[in-house]
Scaffold this active site. Structure first.
Site, PDB file in Angstrom:
ATOM      1  N   ASP A  36      -6.281  -7.333 -35.960  1.00 34.59           N
ATOM      2  CA  ASP A  36      -5.779  -8.504 -36.675  1.00 34.59           C
ATOM      3  C   ASP A  36      -5.400  -9.627 -35.728  1.00 34.59           C
ATOM      4  O   ASP A  36      -5.297  -9.442 -34.521  1.00 34.59           O
ATOM      5  CB  ASP A  36      -4.539  -8.128 -37.497  1.00 34.59           C
ATOM      6  N   LYS A  58      -6.508 -12.699 -39.993  1.00 33.17           N
ATOM      7  CA  LYS A  58      -6.056 -13.431 -41.176  1.00 33.17           C
ATOM      8  C   LYS A  58      -5.000 -14.407 -40.713  1.00 33.17           C
ATOM      9  O   LYS A  58      -4.050 -14.022 -40.063  1.00 33.17           O
ATOM     10  CB  LYS A  58      -5.394 -12.480 -42.162  1.00 33.17           C
ATOM     11  N   MET A 173       6.990 -14.276 -43.074  1.00 36.92           N
ATOM     12  CA  MET A 173       6.093 -15.215 -43.770  1.00 36.92           C
ATOM     13  C   MET A 173       6.875 -16.302 -44.515  1.00 36.92           C
ATOM     14  O   MET A 173       6.502 -16.686 -45.623  1.00 36.92           O
ATOM     15  CB  MET A 173       5.187 -14.448 -44.751  1.00 36.92           C
TER      16      MET A 173
HETATM   17  N1  SAH Z   1       3.109  -5.977 -39.987  1.00 36.48           N
HETATM   18  C1  SAH Z   1       3.770  -7.072 -39.311  1.00 36.48           C
HETATM   19  C2  SAH Z   1       4.073  -8.232 -40.240  1.00 36.48           C
HETATM   20  C3  SAH Z   1       2.847  -8.983 -40.713  1.00 36.48           C
HETATM   21  S1  SAH Z   1       3.239 -10.303 -41.794  1.00 36.48           S
HETATM   22  C4  SAH Z   1       5.062  -6.542 -38.670  1.00 36.48           C
HETATM   23  O1  SAH Z   1       5.445  -5.406 -38.914  1.00 36.48           O
HETATM   24  O2  SAH Z   1       5.687  -7.289 -37.910  1.00 36.48           O
HETATM   25  C5  SAH Z   1       3.219 -11.675 -40.706  1.00 36.48           C
HETATM   26  C6  SAH Z   1       4.629 -12.175 -40.434  1.00 36.48           C
HETATM   27  O3  SAH Z   1       5.261 -11.369 -39.454  1.00 36.48           O
HETATM   28  C7  SAH Z   1       4.691 -13.580 -39.890  1.00 36.48           C
HETATM   29  O4  SAH Z   1       4.615 -14.545 -40.931  1.00 36.48           O
HETATM   30  C8  SAH Z   1       6.048 -13.591 -39.235  1.00 36.48           C
HETATM   31  O5  SAH Z   1       7.080 -13.780 -40.178  1.00 36.48           O
HETATM   32  C9  SAH Z   1       6.165 -12.160 -38.716  1.00 36.48           C
HETATM   33  N2  SAH Z   1       5.815 -12.062 -37.288  1.00 36.48           N
HETATM   34  C10 SAH Z   1       4.787 -11.413 -36.743  1.00 36.48           C
HETATM   35  N3  SAH Z   1       4.806 -11.502 -35.395  1.00 36.48           N
HETATM   36  C11 SAH Z   1       5.884 -12.243 -35.076  1.00 36.48           C
HETATM   37  C12 SAH Z   1       6.466 -12.712 -33.856  1.00 36.48           C
HETATM   38  N4  SAH Z   1       5.935 -12.429 -32.665  1.00 36.48           N
HETATM   39  N5  SAH Z   1       7.607 -13.457 -33.947  1.00 36.48           N
HETATM   40  C13 SAH Z   1       8.180 -13.734 -35.114  1.00 36.48           C
HETATM   41  N6  SAH Z   1       7.676 -13.330 -36.299  1.00 36.48           N
HETATM   42  C14 SAH Z   1       6.549 -12.602 -36.284  1.00 36.48           C
END
Ligand code: SAH
Length: 258
Positions: A36, A58, A173
């Site tokens: 991803d 995505k 998100m």
């Molecule tokens: N499965 C992932 C989440 C995917 S949804 C997890 O467990 O983290 C995508 C969201 O994750 C983004 O919109 C943001 O809110 C958060 N996110 C992912 N990576 C991030 C990062 N390095 N810093 C802050 N937020 C992050």
């Protein structure tokens, strides 16, 4: 990894060192890796020579590969006897659609496993110096989507309950939805003075942290030009950070109080 199986693997957040040993082992063994957008690309360097690397990226509102197509591809590669890794940012089961992929595999009787990862709320809290729970301050944590996709679905976000029933709220998100989140929480009784932190690109060298109050959350985001990916933490635990600042061995982003 056994041929013909799929491993749904959490890569952890931004910092590639936050991956688990088990996840790394799966990447090394894989014949095919579907990854991803939020996966640190340097992790793919651990793949064996000749491994197929497929980007399924995505970004908000744009899908390189539809979820249906991803599911079909996982099934097809597993059926052809490949060891398949489905690599996702953070944890695969926290807003990662890993559950849907597991269901698709189960339906097609493909053996699969799930390897957990450090989810971004946990990573953002650690690297911003915010304890998500803290004795005497917060006894509960909710992990919430800010995306409005859940509206009108069977599982909408219960802002009414969150506003009053949970101490710490970690929102994924949510960047494009701050005005909505603010309005819902205020409407349902969360005080405007509730502390908030915005953590952008957590656990990467570009990490930025801004703190302020719920009432000013939109202005704060505008001032810092907040962009994806970012995590929103709402609750009194954000104040604990103020007491920790200065002792964080370079772990903390810059603090701007609003
Ligand atoms: N499965 C992932 C989440 C995917 S949804 C997890 O467990 O983290 C995508 C969201 O994750 C983004 O919109 C943001 O809110 C958060 N996110 C992912 N990576 C991030 C990062 N390095 N810093 C802050 N937020 C992050």
């Amino acid at each position: 990894m056994r041929p013909g199986t799929v491993s749904i693997v959490g890569a952890g957040p931004g910092d590639p060192e936050l991956i688990t040993l088990k996840a790394l082992k799966r990447i090394r063994e894989a014949d095919v890796i579907l990854y991803d957008r939020l996966v640190g690309e340097e992790l793919l360097d651990y793949a064996k020579e000749g491994a197929v690397r497929l980007y399924c990226g995505k970004s908000p509102g744009r899908h390189a590969m539809s979820q249906e197509r991803i599911n079909e591809t996982l099934v097809a590669y597993a059926r052809s006897g490949k060891a398949v890794v489905r690599l996702k940012g953070g944890d695969p089961l926290v807003f990662g659609r890993g559950g849907e992929e597991a269901l698709a595999l189960a339906e097609h009787r493909i053996p699969y496993e799930i390897v957990p990862g450090v989810t971004s709320a946990i990573a953002a809290a650690a690297s911003a110096g915010i304890p998500l729970t803290h004795r005497g301050v917060s006894a509960s944590l909710a992990v919430v989507t800010g995306s409005r996709c859940s509206e009108g679905s069977d599982a909408p976000v219960r802002w009414d309950m969150l506003a009053r029933g949970v101490d710490t709220i970690a929102i994924y998100m949510g960047v494009g939805q701050l005005a909505h989140i603010r309005e819902e929480l205020l409407k349902h009784g969360k005080p405007g003075s509730t502390p908030v932190a915005l953590v952008e690109r957590a656990a990467t060298p570009e990490q930025r942290v801004v703190t302020g109050t719920l009432a000013r959350i939109c202005r704060l985001a505008e001032e810092m030009r907040l962009a994806n990916p970012a995590l929103i933490v709402i609750g009194d635990v954000v104040l604990v950070r103020e007491r920790l600042l200065g002792f964080g061995l370079g772990l903390f982003g810059e603090a701007v109080n609003g």
